[in-house]
Structures are given as structure tokens and as C-alpha cells.
Design an enzyme around this catalytic site. Sequence first.
Site, PDB file in Angstrom:
ATOM      1  N   GLY A 127       0.769  -1.233   0.000  1.00  0.00           N
ATOM      2  CA  GLY A 127       0.000   0.000   0.000  1.00  0.00           C
ATOM      3  C   GLY A 127       0.804   1.289   0.000  1.00  0.00           C
ATOM      4  N   ASN A 173       1.548   2.985  -2.608  1.00  0.00           N
ATOM      5  CA  ASN A 173       0.854   3.906  -3.538  1.00  0.00           C
ATOM      6  C   ASN A 173      -0.397   4.480  -2.878  1.00  0.00           C
ATOM      7  OD1 ASN A 173       2.059   4.089  -6.363  1.00  0.00           O
ATOM      8  ND2 ASN A 173       2.212   1.912  -5.939  1.00  0.00           N
ATOM      9  N   LEU A 193      -3.958  -6.921  -7.662  1.00  0.00           N
ATOM     10  CA  LEU A 193      -3.478  -8.022  -8.505  1.00  0.00           C
ATOM     11  C   LEU A 193      -4.581  -8.810  -9.211  1.00  0.00           C
ATOM     12  CD1 LEU A 193      -0.567  -9.346  -6.241  1.00  0.00           C
ATOM     13  CD2 LEU A 193      -0.420  -7.915  -8.306  1.00  0.00           C
ATOM     14  N   ASN A 234      -5.135   2.970 -13.225  1.00  0.00           N
ATOM     15  CA  ASN A 234      -4.150   2.001 -12.745  1.00  0.00           C
ATOM     16  C   ASN A 234      -2.750   2.609 -12.835  1.00  0.00           C
ATOM     17  OD1 ASN A 234      -3.155  -0.635 -11.920  1.00  0.00           O
ATOM     18  ND2 ASN A 234      -2.475  -0.913 -14.028  1.00  0.00           N
ATOM     19  N   HIS A 284       1.173   1.388 -13.349  1.00  0.00           N
ATOM     20  CA  HIS A 284       1.962   0.216 -13.743  1.00  0.00           C
ATOM     21  C   HIS A 284       3.439   0.616 -13.730  1.00  0.00           C
ATOM     22  CE1 HIS A 284       2.791  -3.657 -15.583  1.00  0.00           C
ATOM     23  NE2 HIS A 284       3.632  -3.033 -16.383  1.00  0.00           N
ATOM     24  N   ASP A 295      -3.446  -3.789 -18.719  1.00  0.00           N
ATOM     25  CA  ASP A 295      -2.479  -2.673 -18.871  1.00  0.00           C
ATOM     26  C   ASP A 295      -2.563  -2.048 -20.263  1.00  0.00           C
ATOM     27  OD1 ASP A 295      -0.082  -4.755 -17.168  1.00  0.00           O
ATOM     28  OD2 ASP A 295      -1.550  -3.354 -16.317  1.00  0.00           O
ATOM     29  N   GLU A 307       6.253   6.292  -9.163  1.00  0.00           N
ATOM     30  CA  GLU A 307       4.834   5.939  -9.022  1.00  0.00           C
ATOM     31  C   GLU A 307       4.159   6.799  -7.952  1.00  0.00           C
ATOM     32  OE1 GLU A 307       3.864   1.733  -8.632  1.00  0.00           O
ATOM     33  OE2 GLU A 307       5.921   1.341  -9.206  1.00  0.00           O
TER      34      GLU A 307
HETATM   35  C1  GRF Z   1       4.400  -2.244  -6.731  1.00  0.00           C
HETATM   36  O1  GRF Z   1       5.218  -3.204  -7.361  1.00  0.00           O
HETATM   37  C2  GRF Z   1       4.038  -1.185  -7.701  1.00  0.00           C
HETATM   38  O2  GRF Z   1       5.047  -1.067  -8.682  1.00  0.00           O
HETATM   39  C3  GRF Z   1       2.790  -1.666  -8.350  1.00  0.00           C
HETATM   40  O3  GRF Z   1       2.122  -2.415  -7.331  1.00  0.00           O
HETATM   41  C4  GRF Z   1       3.097  -2.910  -6.407  1.00  0.00           C
HETATM   42  C5  GRF Z   1       2.649  -2.705  -5.000  1.00  0.00           C
HETATM   43  O4  GRF Z   1       2.737  -1.388  -4.660  1.00  0.00           O
HETATM   44  N1  GRF Z   1       1.974  -0.571  -8.807  1.00  0.00           N
HETATM   45  P1  GRF Z   1       2.169  -0.868  -3.235  1.00  0.00           P
HETATM   46  O5  GRF Z   1       3.365  -0.595  -2.375  1.00  0.00           O
HETATM   47  O6  GRF Z   1       1.283  -1.967  -2.649  1.00  0.00           O
HETATM   48  O7  GRF Z   1       1.415   0.367  -3.551  1.00  0.00           O
END
Ligand code: GRF
Length: 205
Positions: A14, A16, A86, A103, A105, A146, A175
Site C-alpha cells: 500500500g 501507492n 493483482l 491504474n 503500472h 495494462d 509511481e
Molecule cells: C508495486 O510493485 C508497484 O510497482 C505496483 O504495485 C506494487 C505494490 O505497490 N503498482 P504498493 O506498495 O502496494 O502500492
Amino acid sequence: MRKIGIAVLVSGGGTNLQALIDSIQKGEINGEIVIVISDRENAYALERARKHGIKSVYIHRNNCTENLISELKEANAGLVVLAGFLSILDRELIKAYEGRIINIHPSLIPAFCGKGFYGERVHKAAVEYGVKISGATAHFVDEGTDSGPVILQETVPVYADDTAETLAARVLKVEHRLLPEAVGLFCEGRLRIEGRKVIIAEKEV
Ligand code: GRF
């Protein structure tokens, strides 16, 4: 402009999600996170949500779609953000939220993306290919993997001695800036999808 209700879908740590929480707290996004939903019961992202008083829900992967749609409707989400989520979204959900799912990526789409390209696998493929740049892409979600219209991209250098881990860490920093920026643009109503292109309107002064 009315604040947009943001639903964040997560599966992992988490970071992001945290970047979005922090950006909203700094007043950079005209929205509020109304729910965090995970398909992994022990995702630390759910703990991050709880720490910030945000409704957090675990939905088992088996009956994901119907539960997802009902949670999103109940939360009155105007935007769905996939932040390290995922599970593949069902066609029904994508149709219901067409043009309202973003999203992030960890590569420069269309490189190193699509089925099987997630997390460290993306960076391993980039390092093994020997590319000189990689980066991150924020994009709208369509029925492919994607493959939706690109909103923002930013590059990072790839060095000869990079490993998947060192590249992942460099891209993750990007990101954490790119996703809040893309969400902020959406919440300001500045994104317009024209075919495969996303037009970003100038900020109104
Ligand atoms: C990371 O590998 C990021 O590159 C992709 O999702 C994965 C988990 O990221 N977007 P987070 O730390 O759970 O946000």
C-alpha cells in the site's frame, strides 16, 4: 467543484495508497478516499487505511466482482484507483466504471506489461532485456491488461549494475508522484479520453 469519492483497490503493502493519502492531506487532490478494498486479507494496505480512519474491506477473490460492485456503489465511488491490485477486473465492473478506473503500472507501457507482468517480474524483465530507461505509467483501465489510454508517464534511467530490486525502488518513487498527479487531474475534471489518447486540459486560472 464537488469532491470526488475515490475507491482504492489494493493487494500489497500500500505505498501507492499511502502516497494518495498524503497527497490528499496536502490538499493536492479534490477528492477523498471513501473505501479501500483488498483481495488479500493480510494486505498491509488495509492497515494503512484503518490508521487513517478510512473504511477498509477484504473481499475474497472467489466472489470478487459482485461484492466489489456493491461496495463501490454503497461507497458512492466516482473514481476507482488500482494501486498494486493483482486481481483482474471483470468486464461488468469495467463497463460500469468506464473512463473512471485508473491504474499505475511500473513500466513504460506498452513495454513489460500485460498478462504476468506485475511487481518484481516487470523489473526483472526490463533488467534482463538491457533497456536503458524504464519508468511508470498511469493509465485508464479498459478490458485488456495494462492496455487502456495512457494518462501520464515518467522515465527513470536503468544502470548496467541494476537488479530488479534496485530498479523497482527507483520506479516506485516515480509511481508515488505519478499516481497522485493523475488522480488529481481526474478530480479536477481535466482528463478527456479521445480514442487512445488522453487530453489533459490546462489548469483553469
Ligand atoms: C508495486 O510493485 C508497484 O510497482 C505496483 O504495485 C506494487 C505494490 O505497490 N503498482 P504498493 O506498495 O502496494 O502500492
